[in-house]
Design a protein around this motif. Structure first.
Motif, short mmCIF file in Angstrom:
data_model
loop_
_atom_site.label_atom_id
_atom_site.label_comp_id
_atom_site.label_asym_id
_atom_site.label_seq_id
_atom_site.Cartn_x
_atom_site.Cartn_y
_atom_site.Cartn_z
N TRP A 129 83.06 -8.60 44.13
CA TRP A 129 82.19 -7.52 43.73
C TRP A 129 80.76 -7.83 43.75
O TRP A 129 80.47 -8.94 42.96
CB TRP A 129 82.50 -6.79 42.79
CG TRP A 129 83.96 -5.82 42.75
CD1 TRP A 129 84.97 -6.15 41.91
CD2 TRP A 129 84.07 -4.75 43.43
NE1 TRP A 129 85.89 -5.16 42.45
CE2 TRP A 129 85.31 -4.34 43.22
CE3 TRP A 129 83.17 -3.79 44.49
CZ2 TRP A 129 86.07 -3.24 43.89
CZ3 TRP A 129 83.80 -2.59 45.06
CH2 TRP A 129 85.09 -2.51 44.47
N LYS A 130 79.88 -7.34 44.32
CA LYS A 130 78.52 -7.53 44.53
C LYS A 130 77.69 -6.23 43.86
O LYS A 130 77.94 -5.23 44.31
CB LYS A 130 77.86 -7.94 45.81
CG LYS A 130 76.42 -8.38 45.59
CD LYS A 130 76.15 -9.27 46.87
CE LYS A 130 74.73 -9.85 46.50
NZ LYS A 130 74.39 -10.77 47.78
N VAL B 28 76.09 0.99 43.57
CA VAL B 28 76.89 0.40 42.43
C VAL B 28 77.35 -0.80 42.65
O VAL B 28 77.14 -1.98 42.07
CB VAL B 28 77.76 1.46 41.74
CG1 VAL B 28 78.41 0.80 40.45
CG2 VAL B 28 77.19 2.57 41.60
N ALA B 29 78.31 -0.84 43.53
CA ALA B 29 79.01 -2.36 43.86
C ALA B 29 79.61 -2.12 45.29
O ALA B 29 79.81 -1.14 46.01
CB ALA B 29 80.22 -2.24 42.97
N VAL B 30 79.77 -3.29 46.00
CA VAL B 30 80.46 -3.44 47.35
C VAL B 30 81.40 -4.67 47.15
O VAL B 30 81.19 -5.71 46.40
CB VAL B 30 79.27 -3.85 48.27
CG1 VAL B 30 78.64 -5.07 48.18
CG2 VAL B 30 80.04 -3.72 49.77
N VAL C 141 84.66 -1.74 50.58
CA VAL C 141 84.75 -0.61 49.61
C VAL C 141 83.39 -0.72 48.92
O VAL C 141 82.97 -1.89 48.36
CB VAL C 141 85.92 -1.13 48.62
CG1 VAL C 141 86.02 -0.09 47.43
CG2 VAL C 141 87.43 -1.35 49.47
N THR C 142 82.97 0.47 49.00
CA THR C 142 81.56 0.67 48.46
C THR C 142 81.45 1.55 47.30
O THR C 142 82.46 2.55 47.42
CB THR C 142 80.41 0.91 49.39
OG1 THR C 142 80.97 1.88 50.20
CG2 THR C 142 80.12 -0.25 50.37
N VAL C 143 80.88 1.47 46.32
CA VAL C 143 80.73 2.22 45.27
C VAL C 143 79.44 2.68 45.07
O VAL C 143 78.37 2.12 44.96
CB VAL C 143 81.30 1.72 43.91
CG1 VAL C 143 80.98 2.78 42.78
CG2 VAL C 143 82.58 1.09 44.02
N PRO D 130 79.56 -4.51 37.51
CA PRO D 130 80.62 -4.37 38.65
C PRO D 130 80.71 -5.74 39.24
O PRO D 130 81.53 -5.87 39.90
CB PRO D 130 79.81 -3.31 39.48
CG PRO D 130 79.00 -2.56 38.62
CD PRO D 130 78.54 -3.62 37.76
N ALA D 131 79.94 -6.76 39.13
CA ALA D 131 80.21 -8.10 39.80
C ALA D 131 81.45 -8.83 39.18
O ALA D 131 82.14 -9.44 39.86
CB ALA D 131 78.87 -8.95 39.55
#
Length: 152
Positions: A10-11, A61-63, A79-81, A128-129
């Motif tokens: 996650w990034k 938020v995260a990818v 998947v993106t948040v 989120p990482a």
């Protein structure tokens, strides 16, 4: 459907630190299936290029990017948040994203699922990482990607 999906870590995006338990987020699951397997590396490269700018993407938020190593090697996606749907829509309309979409138009089939969810305690104070904070979101996305859940 194969279950051994390759995935990035996650990034985090800039909205990662303003979300926590009880925060409503929007999760987008995308899949691009190329007509020819040799097209997948180019798609993955462009996804990585967009991912590099993630820390500066408002509302992100995260990818996590993913690729199916199955026999045809022709499925990949993200998947993106997001903090909200408006942030996702701004990203989708960005010139760099539109350039990628236009470059691969006609070279495969795209599908996506959009879900609104509330972060539970597992995400509390975990950037989120760190995979653990977003594990439930990935589990839901992976069910969709492996055919165990609906796209709608």
């Amino acid at each position: 459907m194969p279950s051994g999906i390759w995935k990035t870590s996650w990034k985090s995006g800039p909205a990662a630190h303003s979300t926590g338990p009880g925060s409503s987020v929007v999760v987008s699951v995308t899949e691009f299936t190329t007509h020819r397997p040799w097209g997948t590396p180019a798609v993955a490269f462009e996804g990585m290029r967009l991912r590099r700018g993630w820390p500066r993407t408002p509302g992100a938020v995260a990818v996590r990017l993913w690729m199916d190593p199955g026999p045809r090697l022709n499925r990949s996606g993200s998947v993106t948040v997001w903090a909200d749907e408006a942030s996702l829509m701004r990203f989708v309309a960005r010139p760099d994203h539109l350039r990628v979409v236009r470059a691969f138009r006609g070279r495969g089939v795209m599908r996506s699922a959009l879900r609104e969810t509330v972060l539970g305690e597992a995400g509390a104070g975990v950037p989120p990482a760190a995979d653990t904070g977003l594990a439930p979101l990935w589990a839901d996305a992976e069910r969709i990607l492996t055919g165990g859940g609906p796209w709608s």
